[in-house]
Design an enzyme around this catalytic site. Structure first.
Site, short mmCIF file in Angstrom:
data_model
loop_
_atom_site.label_atom_id
_atom_site.label_comp_id
_atom_site.label_asym_id
_atom_site.label_seq_id
_atom_site.Cartn_x
_atom_site.Cartn_y
_atom_site.Cartn_z
CE LYS A 31 -0.85 72.21 14.53
NZ LYS A 31 -2.07 71.94 13.76
CE LYS A 60 -2.49 65.80 13.95
NZ LYS A 60 -3.65 66.21 13.18
CG ASP A 63 6.99 54.03 10.51
OD1 ASP A 63 7.07 52.78 10.40
OD2 ASP A 63 7.40 54.80 9.64
N PRO A 65 7.40 50.59 16.03
CG PRO A 65 6.59 49.26 17.78
CD PRO A 65 6.65 49.32 16.28
#
Ligand code: C5P
Length: 228
Positions: A31, A60, A63, A65
């Protein structure tokens, strides 16, 4: 394809590569989060992919699309294996993320951050439904938007599978060996319990990165999590 993902929470490229030296010949799933990505950038991601590692890039996104769609097109070019967005960005945003990313990379949603509790949701965010109901509702939104799964607690994995199907992935942090210090995590489970609860992937940081023998800790984690 269930697996153990090592959270490479390091401040830069050098520290990350030094940590990985002991894994030579093995290729754990990694990760890479905001700290390491903002410090090291796409070049480290490309280098690790060239080295054969699988990568969950945890940025993450949240905002409008159009912006998320464009950003996902760029991330798709890195060739990572999984990325994520905030489910709070709405179904339209998640659909745009899926479009931008294409189908070659798994796309997950963060439902509610585990640092947010029910009181804060109610008082600051004016979300008055119970936390678990919100998590399952956001998971359903993610499934309907064409995402592959969510990041959640192992304790929520069964509920998410019940709501969204067994094939919908649950990627779960908050893992500790029975003998570990819990640290700043509150609700933790062992790799074996995460397996019993139905987690598809576990994300493990300090129990591996700070172990005296990180390779042995990773192997123990895999044995506990993957052995039926
Ligand atoms: O060191 P530790 O095992 O606690 O690391 C867990 C990893 O999972 C960290 O990278 C942390 O940011 C991430 N994470 C978490 N809890 C969440 C979401 C992500 O611990 N709810």
């Amino acid at each position: 394809m269930r697996d153990v993902i090592i959270a490479c929470d390091f401040p830069g490229t050098e520290e990350c590569l030094r940590f990985l030296e002991v894994f030579r010949g093995r290729q754990p799933y990694l990760k890479i989060g905001m700290e390491l990505f903002y410090a090291a950038g796409p070049s480290l991601v490309r280098k690790l992919k060239e080295g054969g590692y699988s990568i969950f890039l945890v940025l993450k996104l949240h905002d409008i699309p159009n912006t998320v769609r464009s950003a996902m097109r760029v991330l798709a070019g890195l060739g990572v294996d999984m990325v994520n967005v905030h489910a709070a960005g709405t179904r339209a945003m998640m659909e745009a993320a899926r479009e931008g990313l294409g189908s070659g990379t798994k796309l997950l949603a963060v439902t509610q951050l585990t640092s947010t509790d029910e009181a804060r949701m109610r008082e600051e965010l004016l979300i008055t439904r119970p936390l678990e109901e919100v998590v399952l509702h956001y998971a359903r939104n993610a499934a309907e938007a064409g995402l592959d799964g969510v990041v959640c607690s192992p304790l929520e994995a069964a509920g998410v599978h019940g709501a969204c199907g067994e094939g919908f992935l649950t990627v779960t942090p908050g893992i500790r060996f029975a003998t570990d210090a819990v640290g700043d995590q509150v609700r933790v489970t062992t790799p074996a319990i995460a397996r019993e609860l139905g987690s598809d992937y576990i994300v493990v940081g300090r129990p591996i990165t700070r172990a005296a023998d990180p390779v042995a800790a990773w192997e123990q984690c895999r044995k506990d999590f993957l052995t039926e």
